[in-house]
Enzyme design. Structure first.
Site, mmCIF file in Angstrom:
data_model
loop_
_atom_site.group_PDB
_atom_site.id
_atom_site.type_symbol
_atom_site.label_atom_id
_atom_site.label_comp_id
_atom_site.label_asym_id
_atom_site.label_seq_id
_atom_site.Cartn_x
_atom_site.Cartn_y
_atom_site.Cartn_z
ATOM 1 N N ARG A 22 39.333 24.031 -1.251
ATOM 2 C CA ARG A 22 40.709 23.772 -0.808
ATOM 3 C C ARG A 22 41.442 25.076 -0.576
ATOM 4 N NH1 ARG A 22 42.636 18.121 -1.034
ATOM 5 N NH2 ARG A 22 41.019 17.071 -2.233
ATOM 6 N N ASN A 39 36.874 35.459 -4.393
ATOM 7 C CA ASN A 39 36.217 34.359 -3.694
ATOM 8 C C ASN A 39 34.871 34.845 -3.170
ATOM 9 O OD1 ASN A 39 35.933 31.776 -2.388
ATOM 10 N ND2 ASN A 39 36.485 32.751 -0.450
ATOM 11 N N LEU A 90 44.692 27.243 -1.247
ATOM 12 C CA LEU A 90 45.745 27.324 -2.270
ATOM 13 C C LEU A 90 47.045 27.814 -1.638
ATOM 14 C CD1 LEU A 90 43.509 29.016 -4.974
ATOM 15 C CD2 LEU A 90 44.422 26.680 -5.102
ATOM 16 N N ASP A 114 40.084 33.341 3.918
ATOM 17 C CA ASP A 114 38.924 34.232 3.779
ATOM 18 C C ASP A 114 39.214 35.635 4.298
ATOM 19 O OD1 ASP A 114 37.366 32.187 2.649
ATOM 20 O OD2 ASP A 114 36.759 31.454 4.612
ATOM 21 N N ASP A 159 43.959 36.521 -0.725
ATOM 22 C CA ASP A 159 45.386 36.592 -0.413
ATOM 23 C C ASP A 159 45.747 35.310 0.341
ATOM 24 O OD1 ASP A 159 44.487 36.943 2.156
ATOM 25 O OD2 ASP A 159 45.072 39.048 2.321
ATOM 26 N N HIS A 194 31.994 34.141 -0.255
ATOM 27 C CA HIS A 194 31.883 33.479 1.049
ATOM 28 C C HIS A 194 30.529 33.816 1.676
ATOM 29 C CE1 HIS A 194 33.463 31.535 4.639
ATOM 30 N NE2 HIS A 194 32.860 32.490 5.322
HETATM 31 C C1 GRF Z 1 28.654 29.057 -1.823
HETATM 32 O O1 GRF Z 1 27.822 29.174 -0.718
HETATM 33 C C2 GRF Z 1 29.912 29.894 -1.624
HETATM 34 O O2 GRF Z 1 29.685 31.025 -0.865
HETATM 35 C C3 GRF Z 1 30.821 28.939 -0.882
HETATM 36 O O3 GRF Z 1 30.540 27.685 -1.464
HETATM 37 C C4 GRF Z 1 29.206 27.659 -1.968
HETATM 38 C C5 GRF Z 1 29.260 27.210 -3.399
HETATM 39 O O4 GRF Z 1 27.989 26.973 -3.937
HETATM 40 N N1 GRF Z 1 32.191 29.369 -0.991
HETATM 41 P P1 GRF Z 1 27.851 26.556 -5.482
HETATM 42 O O5 GRF Z 1 28.750 25.336 -5.694
HETATM 43 O O6 GRF Z 1 28.258 27.713 -6.302
HETATM 44 O O7 GRF Z 1 26.400 26.198 -5.650
#
Ligand code: GRF
Length: 199
Positions: free
Chosen positions: A90, A106, A92, A144, A140, A108
């Site tokens: 989500r 985070n 924020l 992303d 921030d 990504h």
């Molecule tokens: C990961 O690929 C992360 O980069 C993305 O969501 C996925 C989460 O995987 N933001 P998990 O739930 O930690 O297995």
């Protein structure tokens, strides 16, 4: 010692790795104080079976605004100082982010700023890139878009689909997200505008 909150929505493999790393004594400056989820998910079960306190009110039933308020109260009660978004699905509000400004990580699954948002792995495969990777960044108010802390490239093979590439990206996530948390909790990340320096 920093009290850490982890926000999750999914499988929880990154959460599991963070718990293992902290418990193995490899992030001496961190203690996972609360796991918060916006929906029922496997990650919540991982937290519960590890004996970690959870905030598990589904956002669907109360709305995202109320969810964030209640989550903030739970984080406050648990005296959480830093946050990790580990597969949290989500967006924020600015007010939520400002409460933890410079202290939210985070992970990504792309080399940002390429392929932000949902389905980053599928986007990369469809685009035909030869190299993708993983980014850990500070959060921030942009999607992303916060300052990058760690990045690692992962080659994309000609026969990769999202599942195969995703499996290799996950292995990198499991290594560099705990590393970034260790740096954050040790106050070793200096932020200057868009740039971070590890000190
Ligand atoms: C990961 O690929 C992360 O980069 C993305 O969501 C996925 C989460 O995987 N933001 P998990 O739930 O930690 O297995």
């Amino acid at each position: 010692m920093k009290r850490v909150g982890v926000l999750v929505s999914g499988q929880g493999s990154n959460l599991r790795r963070l718990i293992e790393t902290v418990r193995a004594g490899d992030i001496r400056e961190a203690e996972i104080a609360l796991v918060a989820a916006d929906r029922p998910c496997a990650a919540l079960e991982i937290a519960t079976s590890a004996g970690i306190a959870v905030f598990s009110e589904p956002a669907k039933s109360i709305g995202m605004e109320a969810w964030q308020q209640r989550c903030l109260s739970a984080l406050h009660e648990a005296r959480v100082e830093c946050l990790v978004l580990a597969g949290f699905m989500r967006i924020l509000d600015a007010a939520f982010i400002q409460r933890f400004e410079g202290r939210i990580l985070n992970v990504h699954p792309s080399l940002l700023p390429a392929f932000p948002g949902r389905d980053a792995i599928g986007q990369a495969v469809r685009h035909g890139v030869r190299v993708s990777g993983v980014t850990v960044h500070l959060v921030d108010e942009t999607l992303d878009g916060g300052p990058i802390v760690l990045q690692e490239a992962v080659p994309v093979h000609p026969d990769d689909d999202a599942e195969r590439l995703g499996a290799r990206l996950h292995m990198v996530e499991h290594r560099i997200l705990p590393e970034a948390l260790r740096l954050l909790c040790a106050d070793r990340i200096r932020i200057e505008g868009r740039r971070t320096t590890i000190i």
